[in-house]
Design an enzyme around this catalytic site. Structure first.
Site, mmCIF file in Angstrom:
data_model
loop_
_atom_site.group_PDB
_atom_site.id
_atom_site.type_symbol
_atom_site.label_atom_id
_atom_site.label_comp_id
_atom_site.label_asym_id
_atom_site.label_seq_id
_atom_site.Cartn_x
_atom_site.Cartn_y
_atom_site.Cartn_z
ATOM 1 C CG ASP A 1 -9.960 -5.882 -4.085
ATOM 2 O OD1 ASP A 1 -9.728 -4.895 -3.459
ATOM 3 O OD2 ASP A 1 -9.529 -6.213 -5.212
ATOM 4 C CB SER B 1 -5.756 -3.683 -5.636
ATOM 5 O OG SER B 1 -6.880 -3.453 -4.923
ATOM 6 C CG ASP C 1 -5.573 5.523 -1.379
ATOM 7 O OD1 ASP C 1 -6.201 4.395 -1.465
ATOM 8 O OD2 ASP C 1 -4.958 5.743 -2.441
ATOM 9 N NE ARG D 1 -2.941 0.585 -7.389
ATOM 10 C CZ ARG D 1 -3.673 0.288 -6.808
ATOM 11 N NH1 ARG D 1 -3.334 -0.013 -5.247
ATOM 12 N NH2 ARG D 1 -4.928 -0.089 -7.116
ATOM 13 C CG ASP E 1 -4.486 0.528 -10.599
ATOM 14 O OD1 ASP E 1 -3.836 1.679 -10.263
ATOM 15 O OD2 ASP E 1 -5.215 -0.134 -9.718
ATOM 16 N NE ARG E 2 -8.001 4.002 -8.655
ATOM 17 C CZ ARG E 2 -9.358 3.637 -9.194
ATOM 18 N NH1 ARG E 2 -9.819 4.215 -10.324
ATOM 19 N NH2 ARG E 2 -9.964 2.917 -8.376
ATOM 20 C CE LYS F 1 -11.152 -3.515 -6.485
ATOM 21 N NZ LYS F 1 -10.340 -3.015 -5.818
ATOM 22 C CG ASP G 1 -11.146 -2.337 -2.480
ATOM 23 O OD1 ASP G 1 -10.671 -1.821 -1.385
ATOM 24 O OD2 ASP G 1 -11.036 -1.741 -3.579
ATOM 25 C CG HIS H 1 -12.085 2.553 -1.643
ATOM 26 N ND1 HIS H 1 -11.091 2.879 -0.861
ATOM 27 C CD2 HIS H 1 -11.351 1.424 -2.457
ATOM 28 C CE1 HIS H 1 -10.111 2.173 -0.787
ATOM 29 N NE2 HIS H 1 -10.162 1.255 -1.917
ATOM 30 C CG ASP I 1 -6.748 -7.211 -2.409
ATOM 31 O OD1 ASP I 1 -8.275 -7.319 -1.641
ATOM 32 O OD2 ASP I 1 -6.723 -6.326 -3.532
ATOM 33 C CG HIS I 2 -6.315 -4.557 0.398
ATOM 34 N ND1 HIS I 2 -7.421 -4.032 0.507
ATOM 35 C CD2 HIS I 2 -6.051 -4.714 -1.160
ATOM 36 C CE1 HIS I 2 -7.981 -3.519 -0.633
ATOM 37 N NE2 HIS I 2 -7.116 -3.950 -1.460
ATOM 38 C CG HIS J 1 -6.859 -0.497 0.744
ATOM 39 N ND1 HIS J 1 -6.024 -0.834 -0.126
ATOM 40 C CD2 HIS J 1 -8.097 -0.281 0.260
ATOM 41 C CE1 HIS J 1 -6.714 -0.579 -0.971
ATOM 42 N NE2 HIS J 1 -7.939 -0.628 -0.915
HETATM 43 O O1 LIG Z 1 -7.076 3.009 -6.489
HETATM 44 C C1 LIG Z 1 -7.996 2.737 -5.605
HETATM 45 O O2 LIG Z 1 -9.117 2.574 -5.802
HETATM 46 C C2 LIG Z 1 -7.427 3.006 -4.199
HETATM 47 O O3 LIG Z 1 -6.488 3.877 -4.056
HETATM 48 C C3 LIG Z 1 -6.873 1.464 -3.798
HETATM 49 O O4 LIG Z 1 -7.629 0.623 -4.043
HETATM 50 P P1 LIG Z 1 -7.267 -0.837 -4.403
HETATM 51 O O5 LIG Z 1 -5.827 -0.983 -4.270
HETATM 52 O O6 LIG Z 1 -7.988 -2.038 -3.823
HETATM 53 O O7 LIG Z 1 -7.434 -0.885 -5.768
HETATM 54 MN MN LIG Z 2 -7.792 -4.507 -3.582
HETATM 55 MN MN LIG Z 3 -9.255 -0.429 -2.643
#
Ligand SMILES: O=C(O)[C@H](O)COP(=O)(O)O
Ligand SMILES: [Mn+2]
Ligand SMILES: [Mn+2]
Length: 559
Positions: free
Chosen positions: A28, A81, A171, A286, A288-289, A361, A430, A434, A471-472, A501
């Site tokens: 990552d 990600s 970000d 997005r 996930d968060r 992750k 990653d 950050h 992934d980036h 990123h």
């Molecule tokens: O959510 C995060 O931690 C960042 O905004 C992006 O990081 P990730 O895409 O690697 O999860």
């Molecule tokens: Mn990632």
């Molecule tokens: Mn990240």
């Protein structure tokens, strides 16, 4: 197309055998950039990744991991990600949330959809609350989308609007929060001049308030709940600009971790708690968060923390964040419909699959990889292992994270011979990148490299194949640069640390004793991106990819 009508059978690859164990390793935040002191991957000792690059030129290459190659609106959008793992797993490029929201806002269709109509019912008597990440990062949300939504919602009848901001610095550059709040305040002032009672009601730093993921630490969501819903926080201010400026004065303060605050009136009363009859929109596209907050806002039965008060509201997400859970049940824009992912195909074709990462992750190699789908396709064929992440720390404190544990789980899965594909995400580059801590990120990169070695050694033992990619970008560039690549300095003369990123391509390497001798990267896919990896992996399992997948990166030449 219903899942039962799909023909899942993959054609045999004409030249490549079946039955090899394939390790798929995603580093990552591991891009390729020119070597200098701010490239932590270059500075760190990474003998394993170095040997892949230098070892076999025809089995190492770069692939695109940002912008349109992963379904983002423009090539100025860095990878992330979500879109990276979606592309890796799905083998095709889908217009992603950022773009879908752009289109819905530009056409005005967002205001005609079911989600907006649902929340609009509250506009006459209640307040519209908008909760989300305030920046132009384009990973979870974008300021210009919030601006359009504010305008559009007020034109469509919202009379009272409260914005609950989450400052970024992850970000985007640390310290940029002040400018974003100032911009938002100007917009809100314009709305007030038009008779809309629009204001900021609460705030906090994204990593400390609200935006936890994969249920790593519910106290993060609770802090947000207390401020946004209950109107309670340790810090009270009459203006959000003042709040962010003041809270940033603390010696170690940064945008990502600002403590929660509420905006109060002259009498000290919170200006915008969420109450019965209000409408709420979480403005991140997005997932996930936002999933954890969505659960707190939507679920009647909820035991993750004491909500104290559970207001009767109408809640919509910018997108639906989890298609399996149907969460939230109302949303303004439909998410990309990613279907027929490589994971699902491979399981239907007998590939026993193991996937592992640590909590922060875990959803990346499972949920995102499988097209935003949680759970197994076939529990008898798959095993997903989550190693608990440390919580309540910033990862520069423990930059090795759980890389060793992940690698050992992968090693054991490979050596058990119970799996055909063993897939992991190694978070270090990653998550530590950050934090903006260069020394710690160097340690992180070394730890990830060491984990790759453990997995490659296991593949060696079983005569398998490896695919190592990312992934980036992130850890390969830790400074903001000018157009000619020189580090930029801030007002004090210090270099501007890049916590985000990057736009860099990422490496992909293939090899291992099980790889047929004539396999090499084709040179007729120069623009190859992450979406080309799925077909490549299918080939390495002995199958042709479906015809609508992005072309494979490999060919087999007769030696
Ligand atoms: O959510 C995060 O931690 C960042 O905004 C992006 O990081 P990730 O895409 O690697 O999860
Ligand atoms: Mn990632
Ligand atoms: Mn990240």
């Amino acid at each position: 197309m219903g899942s039962s009508e799909i023909s899942w059978k993959l054609a045999d690859h004409p030249k490549l055998p079946k039955g090899k164990t394939v390790a798929v390793v995603v580093l990552d935040g591991w891009g390729e950039a020119s070597p200098d002191q701010y490239n932590c991957i270059h500075v760190a000792q990474t003998p394993t990744m170095d040997s892949l690059k230098q070892g076999a030129l025809e089995r190492w290459r770069l692939v695109k991991a940002h912008g349109k190659a992963v379904g983002l609106p423009t090539d100025d959008d860095m990878g992330n990600s979500e879109v990276g793992h979606n592309a890796l797993g799905a083998g095709r490029i889908y217009a992603q949330g950022a773009q879908l929201v752009d289109l819905a806002l530009a056409s005005g269709k967002i205001y005609e959809g079911e989600g907006f109509k649902y929340i609009k019912e509250c506009f006459d008597h209640g307040t519209l609350h908008l909760i989300g990440l305030l920046s132009d990062g384009g990973v979870h949300s974008r300021l210009d989308q919030l601006q359009l939504l504010l305008k559009g919602a007020s034109e469509n009848g919202a009379k009272r609007i409260c914005v609950h901001i989450l400052t970024d610095g992850r970000d985007v550059l640390d310290g940029s929060s002040v400018g974003f709040v100032e911009t938002l305040e100007k917009d809100l002032l314009k709305l007030r001049e038009k008779g809309v009672d629009a204001k900021i009601a609460s705030g906090g730093g994204r990593m400390y308030v609200t935006m936890d993921r994969y249920e790593n630490d519910w106290s993060v969501v609770k802090r947000g709940w207390d401020a946004q819903v209950l109107g309670e926080a340790p810090h009270k201010f009459q203006s959000a600009v003042e709040a962010v400026k003041k809270l940033r004065e603390e010696p170690k303060a940064n945008d990502q971790y600002l403590p929660p605050f509420v905006i109060v009136d002259e009498s000290g009363k919170a200006v915008g708690p969420i109450v019965d009859g209000d409408a709420v929109v979480t403005l991140n596209f997005r997932a996930d968060r936002m999933v954890m907050l969505a659960k707190a806002l939507e679920y009647e039965d909820f035991d993750k923390f004491d909500r104290v008060r559970f207001p009767k509201i109408r809640y919509a997400g910018m997108l639906q964040y989890d298609g399996e859970l149907k969460l939230p049940s109302h949303y303004l824009v439909s998410p990309p419909e990613i279907e027929r992912t490589s994971g699902e195909y491979l399981v239907h074709n007998g590939i026993r699959t193991f996937a592992c990462s640590e909590t922060v992750k875990f959803g990346h190699v499972t949920f995102f990889w499988n097209g935003n789908r949680s759970g197994y396709f076939d529990p008898s064929m798959e095993e997903y292992v989550e190693i608990p992440s440390d919580s309540g720390i910033t990862f520069n404190v423990k930059p090795k994270m759980k890389a060793l544990e992940i690698a050992e789980k992968a090693r054991d899965a490979i050596l058990s011979r119970k799996f055909d594909q063993v897939r992991v995400n190694l978070p270090n580059g990653d998550m530590v990148g950050h934090t903006g801590d260069i020394e710690a990120t160097i340690v992180a990169c070394k730890a990830a490299d060491n984990a790759v070695k453990i997995i490659l050694d296991a593949i060696e033992q079983v005569g398998g194949i490896y695919v190592v990619t990312a992934d980036h970008g992130n850890a390969e560039d830790m400074v903001k640069r000018n157009k000619s690549g020189q580090p930029l300095l801030d007002k004090k003369g210090d270099i501007q640390i890049l916590t985000s990123h990057t736009l860099q391509p990422v490496p992909i390497a293939i090899g291992g004793p099980g790889l047929a001798p004539g396999v090499r990267f084709r040179n007729d896919v120069p623009d190859g991106g992450l979406a080309n990896v799925a077909a490549t992996v299918m080939n390495l399992h002995g199958f042709e990819a479906p015809s609508d997948y992005k072309p494979t990166l490999i060919e087999v030449v007769d030696n």
